[in-house]
Design a protein around this motif. Structure first.
Motif, PDB file in Angstrom:
ATOM      1  N   ALA A   1      -4.865  12.112   1.810  1.00  0.00           N
ATOM      2  CA  ALA A   1      -5.450  13.224   1.099  1.00  0.00           C
ATOM      3  C   ALA A   1      -4.875  14.566   1.435  1.00  0.00           C
ATOM      4  O   ALA A   1      -4.478  15.259   0.411  1.00  0.00           O
TER       5      ALA A   1
ATOM      6  N   ARG B   1       0.760  -0.980  -0.061  1.00  0.00           N
ATOM      7  CA  ARG B   1      -0.024   0.081  -0.091  1.00  0.00           C
ATOM      8  C   ARG B   1       0.897   1.224  -0.009  1.00  0.00           C
ATOM      9  O   ARG B   1       0.472   2.257  -0.872  1.00  0.00           O
TER      10      ARG B   1
ATOM     11  N   GLY C   1      -6.348   6.529   0.518  1.00  0.00           N
ATOM     12  CA  GLY C   1      -5.536   6.254   1.791  1.00  0.00           C
ATOM     13  C   GLY C   1      -5.959   6.938   3.025  1.00  0.00           C
ATOM     14  O   GLY C   1      -5.132   7.166   3.780  1.00  0.00           O
ATOM     15  N   GLY C   2      -7.227   7.439   2.856  1.00  0.00           N
ATOM     16  CA  GLY C   2      -7.833   8.351   3.915  1.00  0.00           C
ATOM     17  C   GLY C   2      -7.209   9.631   4.008  1.00  0.00           C
ATOM     18  O   GLY C   2      -6.449  10.188   3.174  1.00  0.00           O
ATOM     19  N   PRO C   3      -7.430  10.380   5.204  1.00  0.00           N
ATOM     20  CA  PRO C   3      -6.991  11.603   5.398  1.00  0.00           C
ATOM     21  C   PRO C   3      -5.701  12.103   5.097  1.00  0.00           C
ATOM     22  O   PRO C   3      -5.171  13.131   4.697  1.00  0.00           O
ATOM     23  N   SER C   4      -4.800  11.204   5.658  1.00  0.00           N
ATOM     24  CA  SER C   4      -3.178  11.373   5.615  1.00  0.00           C
ATOM     25  C   SER C   4      -2.954  11.656   4.128  1.00  0.00           C
ATOM     26  O   SER C   4      -2.111  12.558   3.823  1.00  0.00           O
TER      27      SER C   4
ATOM     28  N   PHE D   1      -8.290  10.632  -0.807  1.00  0.00           N
ATOM     29  CA  PHE D   1      -8.933  10.081   0.563  1.00  0.00           C
ATOM     30  C   PHE D   1      -9.448   8.843   0.217  1.00  0.00           C
ATOM     31  O   PHE D   1      -9.498   8.211   1.376  1.00  0.00           O
ATOM     32  N   ARG D   2      -9.959   8.524  -0.915  1.00  0.00           N
ATOM     33  CA  ARG D   2     -10.458   7.072  -0.972  1.00  0.00           C
ATOM     34  C   ARG D   2      -9.356   6.242  -1.106  1.00  0.00           C
ATOM     35  O   ARG D   2      -9.721   4.925  -0.744  1.00  0.00           O
TER      36      ARG D   2
ATOM     37  N   PHE E   1     -14.165  16.794   2.478  1.00  0.00           N
ATOM     38  CA  PHE E   1     -13.747  15.776   3.532  1.00  0.00           C
ATOM     39  C   PHE E   1     -15.110  15.481   4.170  1.00  0.00           C
ATOM     40  O   PHE E   1     -15.382  14.295   4.528  1.00  0.00           O
TER      41      PHE E   1
ATOM     42  N   TYR F   1       0.935   4.284  -2.829  1.00  0.00           N
ATOM     43  CA  TYR F   1       0.775   5.498  -2.304  1.00  0.00           C
ATOM     44  C   TYR F   1       1.870   6.632  -2.928  1.00  0.00           C
ATOM     45  O   TYR F   1       1.460   7.609  -3.327  1.00  0.00           O
TER      46      TYR F   1
ATOM     47  N   ARG G   1     -17.254  11.348   3.194  1.00  0.00           N
ATOM     48  CA  ARG G   1     -17.578  10.137   4.149  1.00  0.00           C
ATOM     49  C   ARG G   1     -18.966   9.634   3.959  1.00  0.00           C
ATOM     50  O   ARG G   1     -19.202   8.336   4.208  1.00  0.00           O
TER      51      ARG G   1
ATOM     52  N   ASN H   1     -15.739  17.912  10.097  1.00  0.00           N
ATOM     53  CA  ASN H   1     -15.251  18.774   9.242  1.00  0.00           C
ATOM     54  C   ASN H   1     -15.989  20.082   8.857  1.00  0.00           C
ATOM     55  O   ASN H   1     -15.527  20.970   8.574  1.00  0.00           O
TER      56      ASN H   1
END
Length: 393
Positions: free
Chosen positions: A82, A5, A77-80, A74-75, A313, A9, A317, A196
């Motif tokens: 993003a 992963r 790998g999430g917020p980090s 975001f899709r 964000f 990324y 979700r 958010n």
């Protein structure tokens, strides 16, 4: 598995950087390049998903292409991931616009006009090509054709920044009534995480209060750009008149000529058109010296990009559950159709002043041929235009 992963990324962020260095023009132009690299080449997301995200971002305030590519991060790998995506995507254009602001007082206006001589018609060609390319993908019914034409006529006749959000919402509403043509999907209760949204409102209120109490110019600049970023429905074409009215006409931080120079330069800059905020913010603090201009650029850049990021964000979700409603899915047809029409109208409006210029007309035609045949990469087309302008200069 985790290592795989991480490698994916890193490759994704490398692709984002390549796009940040080679994407010129507005969100519809960017979308065609997103489709080529992120969908066809590396399959991070499907074509249907990216078109859905683009349509969703069209109805939210903020920079559409920035929100779209951030949502893809975001899709994956999430917020980090993003936030890293946002940083990588915004950085090149912002740096270029900051450097332009630092040097704009030393560049002769006629030299700048000559340097961008071929870039302006190339920009028009990119917008025409974007409208054509996206139209081929989303204009598939008589309803979408009608909405595309009506939105284009309305945007051409009424040059108001409010036309874009109005027609995007009208387009979505018009096709939402065709919900019975979409299959039913099993729906789950929508769980909304308000963090958010609260953050978006909280940062705005906090910056307003802090600016009023401290009278700090960097804080007030952040609040000014954060507010404009929260109101700019429809992308960079809407942002420009908002910034002009506030920073040129009302606050007189820039002259009209300086602002128009920034508009010309941002057409050359890669990445989001919203990076013009770095140029305006930098010149707004020129009295503080070089450090002040850099601080102004940072304040403006953070202010203009954060509200749209917080909002996407917030929505992303629960988007997967929201789109299971047939009315929501049906509305995407109208949103995409109206967006295509608005893009075409923008291209026509920008083309009109140069329509009697034979050199500009030939530049547009040649650029369209190169884009359609894909004989030359996009960035080489832009650099070729800059080189010709440099020869004139």
């Amino acid at each position: 598995m985790a290592k795989t992963r991480q490698i994916r990324y890193i490759i994704f962020l490398k692709d984002v950087l390549i796009l940040a260095l080679t994407c010129f023009g507005g969100p519809q132009v960017h979308l065609t390049m997103f489709l080529d690299r992120l969908v066809k080449k590396h399959n991070y997301i499907t074509e249907a998903e990216i078109l859905e995200l683009q349509a969703l971002c069209q109805v939210l305030p903020g920079p559409t292409s920035t929100q779209t590519i951030t949502a893809i991060g975001f899709r994956l790998g999430g917020p980090s991931l993003a936030y890293l995506t946002l940083f990588v995507w915004v950085l090149p254009g912002t740096l270029l616009m900051t450097l332009a602001a630092l040097g704009v007082t030393y560049v002769d206006k006629n030299q700048l006009t000559n340097l961008t001589r071929f870039i302006k018609p190339m920009g028009v060609a990119f917008i025409f090509f974007a409208a054509y390319s996206i139209g081929l993908k989303v204009i598939k019914t008589k309803t979408s054709v009608v909405l595309m034409v009506l939105s284009a006529i309305a945007a051409y006749l009424f040059r108001s920044p409010y036309i874009t959000p109005i027609w995007i919402l009208l387009g979505g509403l018009a096709t939402s009534f065709k919900f019975d043509q979409h299959e039913k999907m099993e729906k789950q209760p929508i769980k909304i995480e308000w963090a958010n949204f609260i953050l978006w409102v909280g940062v705005l209120i906090f910056s307003v209060v802090l600016g009023a109490v401290t009278h700090s110019l960097p804080v007030r600049l952040f609040e000014n750009f954060y507010r404009n970023g929260s109101l700019a429905f429809g992308g960079g074409h809407i942002l420009k008149p908002l910034l002009y009215n506030e920073f040129v006409e009302f606050k007189h931080y820039l002259s009209a000529d300086e602002f128009l120079s920034g508009v010309a330069i941002v057409e050359v800059a890669p990445g989001p058109v919203f990076s013009i905020a770095a140029f305006v913010g930098s010149l707004s603090m020129r009295e503080w010296g070089t450090i002040g201009e850099i601080l102004g650029s940072i304040s403006a850049t953070m202010g203009i990009f954060l509200p749209g990021t917080f909002l996407i964000f917030f929505v992303i979700r629960f988007w997967n559950e929201l789109k299971k409603y047939r009315g929501i899915r049906a509305s995407l047809e109208g949103i995409n159709a109206a967006s295509t029409g608005l893009t075409g109208a923008a291209a026509i409006s920008l083309f009109q002043p140069m329509s009697t210029d034979l050199v500009a007309d030939l530049t547009i035609i040649l650029t369209l041929i190169l884009l359609q045949t894909r004989l030359v990469p996009t960035y080489l087309i832009i650099f070729g235009g800059l080189f010709l302008g440099w020869i004139i200069t």
